[in-house]
Design an enzyme around this catalytic site. Sequence first.
Site, PDB file in Angstrom:
ATOM      1  CG  LEU A   8     -47.488 -29.238 -18.670  1.00 56.75           C
ATOM      2  CD1 LEU A   8     -47.959 -29.112 -19.744  1.00 56.75           C
ATOM      3  CD2 LEU A   8     -45.616 -29.765 -18.462  1.00 56.75           C
ATOM      4  CB  SER A   9     -46.298 -24.747 -12.788  1.00 56.05           C
ATOM      5  OG  SER A   9     -45.393 -24.818 -13.490  1.00 56.05           O
ATOM      6  N   GLY A  11     -43.083 -23.117 -15.794  1.00 58.98           N
ATOM      7  CA  GLY A  11     -42.248 -23.334 -15.709  1.00 58.98           C
ATOM      8  C   GLY A  11     -40.786 -24.493 -16.201  1.00 58.98           C
ATOM      9  CB  VAL A  12     -37.193 -24.713 -16.684  1.00 62.36           C
ATOM     10  CG1 VAL A  12     -37.106 -24.210 -15.822  1.00 62.36           C
ATOM     11  CG2 VAL A  12     -36.489 -25.091 -17.451  1.00 62.36           C
ATOM     12  CB  CYS A 100     -50.212 -24.702  -1.547  1.00 57.23           C
ATOM     13  SG  CYS A 100     -50.613 -25.194  -3.457  1.00 57.23           S
ATOM     14  N   GLY A 124     -42.661 -31.030 -11.009  1.00 57.25           N
ATOM     15  CA  GLY A 124     -41.234 -30.666 -11.241  1.00 57.25           C
ATOM     16  C   GLY A 124     -40.607 -29.522  -9.635  1.00 57.25           C
ATOM     17  CB  CYS A 200     -48.053 -22.473  -5.528  1.00 56.80           C
ATOM     18  SG  CYS A 200     -48.943 -22.558  -3.380  1.00 56.80           S
TER      19      CYS A 200
END
Length: 395
Positions: A8-9, A11-12, A100, A124, A200
């Site tokens: 989970l970053s 972001g959407v 990355c 994602g 990132c």
Amino acid sequence: MKRVVVGLSGGVDSSVAAYLLQQQGYEVIGLFMKNWHDDSVTISNECPWLEDSNDALLVAEKLGIPFQTVDLSEEYKEKIVDYMFNEYEKGRTPNPDVLCNREIKFDVFMKIALSLGADYVATGHYCQKSEIEVDGKPVYQLVAGVDNNKDQSYFLCQLSQEQLSKALFPIGALTKPEVREIAAEMELVTAEKKDSQGLCFIGKVRLPEFLQQKLQPKDGKIVQVDKNDPIYTSEKSAEFSLEERLKLESQKLDYLPTMGKVVGKHQGAHYFTVGQRKGLNVGGTTDPLFVIATDVETNTIYTGLSSQHPGLFKKALFVGKSEVHWIREDMTLKSGEKMEVMARIRYRQPLQKAVLHQFEDGMYVEFEEPQSAITEGQFVAWYLENELVGSGVIS
């Protein structure tokens, strides 16, 4: 019940990925990767990772899934940041995002996920995975995302079969607007969040400023080379073998400061990359100047007028033997073999017709149309239809 760890970053895209996996009946765990906290290299006063980890936490709470933060900044510094400085110092332009994924998300992070008893790791990314059988064994395919505008398969071009076997890409069959719609319906806090840009980990920084903290500025000259310079009319004799011709077409031209006029000064050749237009601060030219070559040995930047300058274009590039990477190992070319593919030399570049030529010491990628700003240190990725089958570092 299969267990999946989702990166989970904040972001959407990763938020919706987690929700979809939940819908598909997986046991989902959310992990946030903290990749950066070296205050000696200041990045910006705004601290995006705090905000992002908070958003990731809120999404996990909303979905009712366990959540934790893992600190990977040590590994990140060693595998990504040090590598970047190293490459820039040599006058090459690295791609930290591709790295990355290979070194952090699908390696260090994946190992943590597996140690938590996960069967899969999900991200994602806008790309898809499918499975076929070759000689009775399962083979995983990395397929472009459905949303042409957002396809991110390129960033995963260095993954291996083993990494792919454990990867899930839940949003690969959706478009960005569809993803936002799902997030809005679910009232996820990230629904309206803007897409993150850039590296990132760096958040809101401009690369030269970041590099300047580690690489010392030193004054050098900006030289402008005329488009009619004899260096662009090299002999292509009929006696050349295929390999000799490709070698010539992919070679770096040997520019000398005497070949053009000095039009300005710069702070260090290693801050510039081929094809770059901004940041030269040379005024009074009829067309914009583009960087056509940099020389970190003599600390010189060579430039040419306009985006059509011959110094920007090449028909072929070379990938050294150890840098050729096949996702589809069953398709690996032997020396002397060739393959027609579609290829790209940077993210979001439309796919270009090309032929791969494998030789003893490496592979040439020969394009049908000359390509602008082929950049050393970046990745070339090749596709068969919408499947990414391999990639390599441009040398």
